[in-house]
Design a protein around this motif. Structure first.
Motif, short mmCIF file in Angstrom:
data_model
loop_
_atom_site.label_atom_id
_atom_site.label_comp_id
_atom_site.label_asym_id
_atom_site.label_seq_id
_atom_site.Cartn_x
_atom_site.Cartn_y
_atom_site.Cartn_z
N UNK A 1 38.63 32.67 47.76
CA UNK A 1 38.15 33.91 47.13
C UNK A 1 38.62 33.98 45.69
N UNK A 2 39.90 33.69 45.48
CA UNK A 2 40.45 33.80 44.12
C UNK A 2 39.81 32.79 43.17
N UNK B 1 48.78 39.88 47.15
CA UNK B 1 49.52 39.87 45.90
C UNK B 1 49.26 38.52 45.27
N UNK B 2 48.93 38.53 44.01
CA UNK B 2 48.77 37.24 43.33
C UNK B 2 49.01 37.43 41.85
N UNK C 1 39.38 52.98 24.44
CA UNK C 1 40.11 52.75 25.68
C UNK C 1 41.58 53.09 25.51
N UNK D 1 48.38 37.57 38.03
CA UNK D 1 47.20 37.87 37.23
C UNK D 1 46.31 38.94 37.84
N UNK E 1 35.37 49.87 21.11
CA UNK E 1 35.66 50.12 22.53
C UNK E 1 37.16 50.07 22.79
N UNK F 1 40.33 40.92 48.10
CA UNK F 1 41.47 40.19 47.55
C UNK F 1 42.39 41.14 46.78
N UNK G 1 34.55 34.93 36.43
CA UNK G 1 34.94 35.72 35.26
C UNK G 1 35.29 34.84 34.06
N UNK H 1 46.59 42.18 37.68
CA UNK H 1 46.29 43.24 36.70
C UNK H 1 45.28 42.76 35.67
N UNK H 2 45.39 41.48 35.30
CA UNK H 2 44.44 40.93 34.33
C UNK H 2 43.03 40.94 34.93
N UNK H 3 42.95 40.58 36.22
CA UNK H 3 41.65 40.56 36.89
C UNK H 3 41.01 41.94 36.91
N UNK I 1 36.26 34.16 42.26
CA UNK I 1 36.25 35.30 41.33
C UNK I 1 36.73 34.90 39.94
N UNK I 2 37.85 34.21 39.92
CA UNK I 2 38.38 33.79 38.61
C UNK I 2 37.40 32.86 37.92
N UNK J 1 42.17 33.04 51.13
CA UNK J 1 42.63 33.69 49.90
C UNK J 1 42.37 32.80 48.68
N UNK K 1 32.46 35.56 31.56
CA UNK K 1 32.93 36.70 30.76
C UNK K 1 33.84 36.21 29.63
N UNK L 1 39.89 42.87 33.46
CA UNK L 1 38.66 42.20 33.03
C UNK L 1 37.43 42.87 33.63
N UNK L 2 37.54 43.23 34.92
CA UNK L 2 36.40 43.89 35.56
C UNK L 2 36.11 45.23 34.89
N UNK L 3 37.20 45.95 34.56
CA UNK L 3 37.05 47.25 33.91
C UNK L 3 36.38 47.10 32.54
N UNK L 4 36.82 46.09 31.79
CA UNK L 4 36.26 45.88 30.46
C UNK L 4 34.78 45.50 30.55
N UNK L 5 34.42 44.67 31.54
CA UNK L 5 33.01 44.31 31.71
C UNK L 5 32.18 45.57 31.95
N UNK M 1 36.09 40.08 46.14
CA UNK M 1 37.06 40.43 45.11
C UNK M 1 37.82 41.70 45.48
#
Lengths: 256, 286
Positions: free
Chosen positions: B13-14, A88-89, B270, A91, B266, A83, B21, A93-95, B17-18, B10, B25, A98-102, A80
């Protein structure tokens, strides 16, 4: 301002931080049964700890869980981070978000959400549910550790590899992985420790088929005092100290 | 050829991960939101019809008391962590680099040590016939042992003990960045020590304070085992309420609503943190 005042203050806080741990270690060698009075040096609590089969089994279960959870989260976390760093892909920023929120969300929120999922899909609570949960909360910590390493990295190396005709996969294997190796080890150690220490999430997603150490300790310390816990705590302390020193050593050595 | 096939690595991997999550999550959290608006069912945990009863139940005086009390204890924990941590981080950032590294190491050692065991260690000190009472009795300062264990105070002590490093680390990081020249400049321009502290140090360390507050306040409401071990078995924290609803009382909708309450808290914190960082960025550019 007075020069020794800050130093005295720092010392005082450290004494308070370490006092309970010190007491625990000293009392683990106490022969007295009552737990509060010193009755002379003894190793009996260590002995009774290792004679307790359920305890030893829980210890092995915890170690195996931490080992697998740390390994899987390091693999996914490192990929991750690569990547996020390289591509560049849509979403992205969303990814990251999400990791930050977890990472920031209270463990108990993660715990009940996973419990709801596992019960909905009918997964029996045990090793697999614990593993999935532990990998999930370790993941963001590995990603940050590896990202930190990648951000200080010379971009011309992967480009050179690409120019020489290496595929993405080959370049990652031969150039990037060696560079991020120290961060991988540090992330793995962090994941291992987080998993070994977790109480909150495990309370919800574990079943009777797979008892792990923190939950066993929890059931022991809820009421009264158990001198065996002193011995166990001392062993865990020595163990995590060794892990932390190893991780620091890997990180400092790689900076040179 | 399609782009996806050009970059198999690529893509793989994506997807991995996606997939992870989304499955572990996003879906679980949506399930909690769903559970919070359903009806309690003793057999299957949840059933229709949809309603907002569980949210109304949050304001039931019985539970409202618990939430306010939990917020109060978490607030006290945060205040104590800040009072201890702010001068601590400031003093730490004034030391030599090598000593700083060592002291930071000593600060994270407890963080790497089992938190249950550390909570239990506090019990050895606070118990009625524990070390503090024995010492005070021995010194003749008290005639009867103080009752410290199984009080709300003991829970706050436990929370501060476990969470202090989470307050210190972000504070230390802002103090470390705090440009010493900026303080000097303010001093050169004739500002007194107090004025420098009020107008320069505090605003510049605010993001660190907020990060620390976030890392302490939220867990302080959720760490149910601290309340169990040091506070006796009462519903002291939001975490205890959530745990009981899910594992004992089996009232999932209510437990889910209480958990959403924590998530909303939270989100607010934030947002405040981002806002403070952005404001600071604007001022630095101006």
């Amino acid at each position: 301002m007075n020069r020794w005042l800050p130093k005295t203050y720092l010392t005082l806080v450290y004494v308070l931080l370490y006092l309970p741990i010190l007491v625990l270690v000293v009392f683990s060698f106490n022969s007295s049964r009552t737990g509060y009075r010193w009755g002379g040096l003894s190793l009996q609590w260590y002995e009774s700890l290792f004679n307790n089969h359920a305890m030893v089994q829980a210890m092995w279960n915890s170690l195996w869980l931490a080992l697998t959870a740390a390994t899987i989260s390091t693999i996914i976390g490192a990929l991750t981070a690569l990547a996020l760093h390289r591509y560049r892909f849509r979403g992205k920023r969303v990814l990251r978000g999400m990791l930050f929120v977890v990472m920031m969300s209270p463990e108990i929120v993660l715990a009940i959400s996973l419990l709801a999922l596992f019960l909905l899909v009918g997964l029996q609570l045990g090793f697999i549910s614990l593993l999935l949960a532990h990998v999930t909360f370790c993941l963001p910590f590995v990603v940050i550790t590896v990202m930190a390493r990648l951000s200080g990295f010379d971009e011309s190396l992967p480009e050179a590899a690409r120019d020489l005709g290496a595929s993405d996969f080959t370049m990652t294997r031969t150039v990037l992985i060696p560079v991020i190796m120290p961060a991988l080890l540090a992330g793995w150690l962090l994941g291992f420790t987080l998993s070994l220490d977790d109480v909150v999430v495990s309370t919800f997603v574990s079943g009777p088929s797979y008892e792990i150490l923190p939950l066993r300790i929890y059931s022991m310390v809820r009421v009264g005092l158990k001198p065996e816990v002193n011995a166990l705590g001392t062993l865990l302390l020595v163990f995590s100290l060794a892990m932390l020193m190893l991780s620091q050593w890997i990180l400092t050595r790689s900076k040179r | 050829m399609h782009r996806v096939l050009q970059q198999p690595f690529k893509t793989a991997v994506l997807i991995l991960v996606w997939g992870w999550l989304l499955l572990l999550v996003l879906t679980p959290n949506l399930l909690v939101v769903g559970a919070s608006v359903m009806t309690r069912d003793p057999g299957t945990f949840l059933s229709l019809p949809l309603n907002l009863d569980s949210y109304r139940q949050l304001f039931d005086p019985l539970y409202l008391d618990v939430f306010l009390n939990s917020l109060y204890m978490a607030g006290m924990t945060t205040v104590f962590c800040l009072l201890i941590g702010y001068p601590f981080a400031w003093a730490l950032s004034g030391l030599g680099k090598q000593r700083q590294t060592l002291l930071i190491f000593l600060l994270i050692v407890p963080f790497w040590t089992n938190s249950l065991v550390r909570t239990y260690a506090l019990k050895l000190l606070l118990a009625t016939n524990g070390l503090i009472n024995n010492a005070l009795l021995g010194l003749g300062l008290i005639d009867e042992p103080l009752r410290m264990l199984y009080t709300e105070g003991a829970v706050v002590i436990g929370l501060v003990y476990l969470l202090l490093p989470f307050m210190i680390l972000p504070l230390y990081s802002v103090f470390d960045d705090l440009r010493k020249e900026l303080l000097m400049a303010s001093h050169d321009l004739g500002a007194g020590k107090l004025s420098t502290f009020l107008h320069v140090t505090i605003p510049l360390t605010l993001p660190g304070v907020l990060a620390g507050v976030m890392l302490v306040l939220l867990p302080a409401m959720g760490l149910f085992f601290v309340a169990d071990i040091l506070g006796g078995s009462r519903n002291l924290l939001v975490g205890n309420v959530i745990k009981n609803q899910f594992l004992d009382a089996r009232d999932w909708p209510f437990g889910a609503a209480a958990s959403i309450l924590l998530t909303v808290a939270m989100a607010v914190l934030l947002f405040a943190h981002r806002l403070s960082q952005r404001r600071l960025g604007d001022e630095a550019r101006a």
